[in-house]
Design a protein around this motif. Structure first.
Motif: not given
Length: 273
Positions: A98, A133-134, A136-142, A152
């Motif tokens: 992230s 945007a990437v 936010l997408f990655v950090d939400r799933r870490q 989120f």
């Protein structure tokens, strides 16, 4: 190395406020941290200029070594407590991916100020937006993330971070006193607006990450505005203030949303006996 260490310590400062102090003191402690940023902003460049003008710019780095030694001596005295670590305690991991993506986004936006071609500037700004945007997408799933999970979910936390980011970006040209007055209250609010108290240290450390990254974005955007205007002198300054006024308006919108979402969250809570 100095930036890496300074960033880790700055984030740790907010985490210590969250874990070591009662909530009633969070605003005062955050105000002290905000004041120290102001002191450093005034003394740091001035001291560096004095070294460069009258001695040698290398002595500025040696002076930091001296301060590092003094801090290393002071910390054990100021924090004398010792404890036996819990073997079952899960140590938090560094959100490496992230941070890499977010740092790359800030770097791309900063580079957008270098070329004087409008198409190149636009392309770099677009790449920066995609990288955010990437992130936010990655950090939400870490499992080890920069932003706490409450960011989120429905609630005011995301809007509080957006407000903090907009304020920090605005300080790159137009602003200072009002931001300093609002920052401690917003920081304390961010630390208290998590769904799970265990997220508090992450929410606190994220304040510093948002602060540094959005400051870099603001500096890069200021450079883009200056280079994009063919005029010089006062006209360039007017364009810069106009663009950052839009940014301040976005911050006003985010702060309004955070208050509205906080009201909805509190209205939905069931009082505990």
């Amino acid at each position: 190395m100095q930036g890496l260490g300074g960033g880790l310590l700055a984030g740790l400062g907010y985490a210590v406020i969250n874990t070591a102090l009662p909530e009633s003191l969070w605003t005062k402690a955050s105000a002290l941290v905000s004041a120290m940023w102001g002191v450093g902003t005034v003394l740091g460049p001035g001291s560096g200029g004095l070294f460069a003008q009258y001695l040698s710019w290398r002595w500025a780095f040696w002076a930091l070594v001296v301060f590092t030694v003094l801090i290393a001596i002071l910390v054990p005295v100021a924090l004398p407590g010792r404890y036996r670590p819990d073997p079952d305690l899960v140590r938090p991991r560094i959100p490496l991916w992230s941070l890499v993506i977010l740092g790359a986004a800030a770097m791309v936006v900063s580079l957008a100020a270098v070329p004087h071609d409008g198409r190149a500037m636009g392309a770099l700004l677009a790449v920066g937006a995609v990288l955010v945007a990437v992130f936010l997408f990655v950090d939400r799933r870490q499992t080890a993330a920069v932003l706490p999970p409450s960011t989120f979910r429905p609630g005011p936390l995301k809007w509080i971070y957006l407000t903090l980011g907009g304020l920090m970006a605005a300080t790159m040209v137009v602003a200072g006193t009002g931001v300093g007055m609002a920052w401690p209250h917003l920081s304390a609010w961010a630390m208290s607006r998590v769904a799970d108290p265990a997220e508090g240290p992450v929410a606190a450390a994220a304040i510093n990450t948002v602060q540094l990254i959005c400051g870099a974005f603001g500096a890069g955007l200021a450079g883009v505005v200056v280079n994009a205007t063919a005029m010089s002198g006062a006209a360039t300054a007017r364009w810069a203030f106009a663009v950052f006024a839009v940014l301040a308006a976005a911050g006003l919108f985010a702060s309004t949303r955070s208050v509205a979402m906080s009201g909805r969250t509190n209205a939905g809570r069931v009082p505990q006996p």
